[in-house]
Design a protein around this motif. Structure first.
Motif, short mmCIF file in Angstrom:
data_model
loop_
_atom_site.label_atom_id
_atom_site.label_comp_id
_atom_site.label_asym_id
_atom_site.label_seq_id
_atom_site.Cartn_x
_atom_site.Cartn_y
_atom_site.Cartn_z
N GLN A 331 0.82 -1.21 0.00
CA GLN A 331 0.00 0.00 0.00
C GLN A 331 0.85 1.26 0.00
OE1 GLN A 331 -3.16 0.19 -0.63
NE2 GLN A 331 -3.42 -2.05 -0.66
N ALA A 332 2.04 1.20 0.62
CA ALA A 332 2.93 2.36 0.59
C ALA A 332 3.37 2.66 -0.84
CB ALA A 332 4.14 2.10 1.48
N LYS A 333 3.62 1.62 -1.63
CA LYS A 333 3.98 1.82 -3.03
C LYS A 333 2.81 2.41 -3.81
CE LYS A 333 8.24 0.27 -3.35
NZ LYS A 333 9.35 1.15 -3.80
N ILE A 334 1.60 1.88 -3.57
CA ILE A 334 0.42 2.37 -4.28
C ILE A 334 0.21 3.85 -3.98
CG2 ILE A 334 -2.06 2.08 -4.61
CD1 ILE A 334 -0.17 -0.29 -5.47
N LYS A 335 0.35 4.22 -2.72
CA LYS A 335 0.16 5.61 -2.32
C LYS A 335 1.16 6.52 -3.04
CE LYS A 335 -0.01 8.54 1.86
NZ LYS A 335 1.10 9.45 1.55
N ALA A 336 2.42 6.10 -3.10
CA ALA A 336 3.44 6.91 -3.76
C ALA A 336 3.15 7.06 -5.25
CB ALA A 336 4.81 6.29 -3.53
N TRP A 337 2.72 5.96 -5.89
CA TRP A 337 2.39 6.04 -7.32
C TRP A 337 1.20 6.97 -7.55
CZ3 TRP A 337 2.13 0.01 -7.82
CH2 TRP A 337 3.43 -0.51 -7.76
N ARG A 338 0.16 6.83 -6.73
CA ARG A 338 -1.04 7.65 -6.90
C ARG A 338 -0.70 9.13 -6.73
NH1 ARG A 338 -3.97 5.16 -3.56
NH2 ARG A 338 -3.56 6.47 -1.74
N GLU A 339 0.11 9.45 -5.75
CA GLU A 339 0.49 10.85 -5.53
C GLU A 339 1.32 11.38 -6.70
OE1 GLU A 339 2.41 10.73 -1.75
OE2 GLU A 339 0.53 10.76 -0.62
N ARG A 340 2.16 10.53 -7.28
CA ARG A 340 2.96 10.98 -8.42
C ARG A 340 2.07 11.23 -9.62
NH1 ARG A 340 5.88 13.68 -11.11
NH2 ARG A 340 7.95 13.11 -11.89
N VAL A 341 1.09 10.37 -9.84
CA VAL A 341 0.16 10.58 -10.95
C VAL A 341 -0.64 11.86 -10.74
CG1 VAL A 341 -1.90 9.66 -12.10
CG2 VAL A 341 0.00 8.13 -11.54
N GLU A 342 -1.08 12.09 -9.52
CA GLU A 342 -1.83 13.31 -9.22
C GLU A 342 -0.97 14.55 -9.46
OE1 GLU A 342 -3.08 12.57 -5.25
OE2 GLU A 342 -4.79 11.32 -5.84
N SER A 343 0.31 14.47 -9.11
CA SER A 343 1.19 15.62 -9.33
C SER A 343 1.41 15.85 -10.82
CB SER A 343 2.52 15.43 -8.61
OG SER A 343 3.30 14.43 -9.23
N LEU A 344 1.49 14.78 -11.60
CA LEU A 344 1.62 14.93 -13.05
C LEU A 344 0.39 15.63 -13.62
CD1 LEU A 344 3.04 11.40 -13.98
CD2 LEU A 344 4.26 13.57 -14.22
N ARG A 345 -0.78 15.22 -13.16
CA ARG A 345 -2.01 15.83 -13.65
C ARG A 345 -2.08 17.30 -13.26
NH1 ARG A 345 -6.43 11.00 -12.34
NH2 ARG A 345 -5.93 9.73 -14.18
N ALA A 346 -1.67 17.61 -12.04
CA ALA A 346 -1.75 18.99 -11.56
C ALA A 346 -0.88 19.93 -12.39
CB ALA A 346 -1.35 19.05 -10.09
N LYS A 347 0.23 19.44 -12.88
CA LYS A 347 1.13 20.30 -13.67
C LYS A 347 0.93 20.14 -15.17
CE LYS A 347 5.54 19.11 -13.62
NZ LYS A 347 6.87 18.64 -13.20
N GLY A 348 -0.07 19.35 -15.57
CA GLY A 348 -0.34 19.17 -16.99
C GLY A 348 0.64 18.27 -17.70
N ALA A 349 1.30 17.39 -16.96
CA ALA A 349 2.33 16.53 -17.54
C ALA A 349 1.89 15.08 -17.67
CB ALA A 349 3.61 16.61 -16.71
N ASP A 350 0.65 14.79 -17.31
CA ASP A 350 0.16 13.42 -17.43
C ASP A 350 -0.02 13.07 -18.90
OD1 ASP A 350 -0.80 10.92 -16.74
OD2 ASP A 350 -2.87 11.62 -16.54
N ARG A 351 0.30 11.82 -19.24
CA ARG A 351 0.15 11.35 -20.60
C ARG A 351 -0.32 9.91 -20.59
NH1 ARG A 351 5.18 12.89 -24.41
NH2 ARG A 351 3.73 11.90 -25.86
N PRO A 352 -0.90 9.42 -21.71
CA PRO A 352 -1.21 7.99 -21.80
C PRO A 352 0.07 7.17 -21.71
CG PRO A 352 -2.33 9.24 -23.52
CD PRO A 352 -1.33 10.16 -22.89
#
Length: 432
Positions: A331-352
């Motif tokens: 779960q610690a890994k999942i949390k870190a991944w989810r937060e990184r994805v959220e940060s990518l989205r917040a800065k407009g850097a998320d991609r498929p």
């Protein structure tokens, strides 16, 4: 920034050779290297066995990095060649036949800026990506070949290399030629070696052997650092539905962020010290072990599908930690991944996850492939449930063993396991 770190961050970022340059299939490389560790140079000679896939093929194009090729021959007849922008173009003396292999002989030398790393203070040399910086090759993930590799070293050095170790030979001048044979075709980017003034420990693993090497660490310390390797191999073999093949070498080298090769992994001495201090810090070891299946045996066909290598290895690492250290570690890994994805989205850097190209990836692009890729696999696990998810992973791995794949291959395997279309999920998370 140090050159080794630049290389680690950039690679693999080069496009595969264009299809119109790939009218040949590389069958086998036979490579003999003589490194000059103090001078940080290498001299090599090699034979390349290939077969034309189209008629009237009169040229062969290889990646050659910054190596200086000094001669090319076919049946002892010199061939014309030129090098430009990291490519070697060889003009054949006659069209290559499509019904029989052709073998070319090359001599070369160079001082690789990366790919082949030197640590003269430790009498050490090792590889980190960019195979074409130390042997001309088709340095693309969809080109698989067998390999015979030899490395000539002073007698006081030990070595590990890709493939099954063959008997070493002592030369008349006292140097030792170390030799390996890789019998299963694999992409050139997972070829590699490490050599130095190593201390060594060996651990039985079934009918095979785990080889642990380091300049700084004693055999007992090496056994402590890599105490879970056998369990990792067992875990991933079970999830893949495929046993690990051959011996496995793990080497602590001067500096690297970590590198998987076929049957060999290198990690830094600093990381080894970290694991000695905290035996739970084994994620990097697990990541490189996971690549022995996902990345090496099942390989993305192009870097635009790189998440199939790195997202999968990241996810499998977390799955192993769940097995070895409990649910909280997962779960610690999942949390870190989810937060990184959220940060990518917040800065407009998320991609498929599937990229149109992978020529100049940024740190955010890499986060998409590594962290988001792993997170999406976690979401797919939740979507399908344990039984169907792992059945799909096993079918995908078994069905594509020894192949280069695209994301559609993975989707088909998971849909068959699920018994339904997963297009809405893949459209949301994976495809452009």
């Amino acid at each position: 920034m140090r050159p080794w770190l630049i290389a680690a961050l950039l690679l693999p970022s080069m496009p595969a050779l264009a299809s119109n340059d790939r009218a040949v299939d590389i069958l086998h490389y036979d490579v003999a290297l003589v490194p000059d560790i103090a001078g940080e140079r290498v001299t090599g000679q090699m034979s390349i066995t290939l077969k034309a896939t189209d008629k009237d093929v009169t040229a062969v194009v290889l990646d050659s990095g910054e190596l200086n090729v000094t001669s090319v021959a076919h049946n002892n007849r010199a061939l014309a060649f030129n090098q430009h922008d990291g490519r070697l173009r060889i003009t054949l003396d006659q069209p290559a036949p499509t019904d029989a292999p052709t073998t070319l002989q090359l001599h070369y030398e160079g001082a690789p800026p990366f790919g082949l790393e030197f640590a003269p203070d430790r009498d050490e040399v090792y590889t980190v990506f960019s195979t074409s910086q130390w042997m001309p090759s088709v340095d693309a993930p969809d080109e698989r070949a067998t390999l015979t590799l030899s490395l000539t070293l002073p007698p006081e050095l030990k070595a590990a290399g890709t493939g099954r170790a063959l008997p070493s030979r002592t030369l008349p001048d006292g140097r030792v030629e170390h030799r390996w044979m890789l019998a299963s075709p694999m992409p050139a980017y997972v070829y590699g070696l490490a050599a130095g003034r190593y201390q060594q420990a060996t651990v039985p693993y079934g009918k095979n052997t785990l080889h642990l090497l380091s300049v700084n660490r004693s055999p007992q310390q090496l056994k402590q650092i890599f105490a879970r390797t056998g369990d990792m191999l067992d875990f991933f073999a079970d999830k893949a539905g495929l046993p690990f093949q051959g011996d496995y070498s793990q080497v602590l080298v001067a500096r690297t962020i970590g590198q998987e090769m076929a049957g060999v992994s290198v990690m830094s001495e600093a990381y080894g010290a970290e694991v000695l201090g905290d035996p739970d810090q084994i994620a990097l070891i697990a990541h490189e072990v996971a690549h022995q299946w996902w990345g090496n045996r099942v390989t993305c066909a192009g870097w635009e599908h790189f998440w199939l290598n790195e997202g999968m290895a990241n996810f499998m690492t977390a799955a192993y930690l769940q097995h070895a250290q409990g649910e909280a570690a997962y779960q610690a890994k999942i949390k870190a991944w989810r937060e990184r994805v959220e940060s990518l989205r917040a800065k407009g850097a998320d991609r498929p996850l599937v990229y149109p190209d992978w020529n100049a990836p940024t740190a955010d692009d890499r986060a998409v492939v590594y962290q988001k890729g792993a997170y999406v696999l976690h979401l797919l696990r939740a979507e399908l449930g344990e039984e169907a998810f792992w059945r799909g992973i096993r079918a995908y791995t078994q069905g594509n063993d020894g192949r280069s794949v695209v994301t559609a291959d993975f989707q088909r395997a998971m849909e068959k396991a699920a018994g339904r279309s997963l297009q809405p999920f893949f459209s949301e998370w994976v495809y452009p």
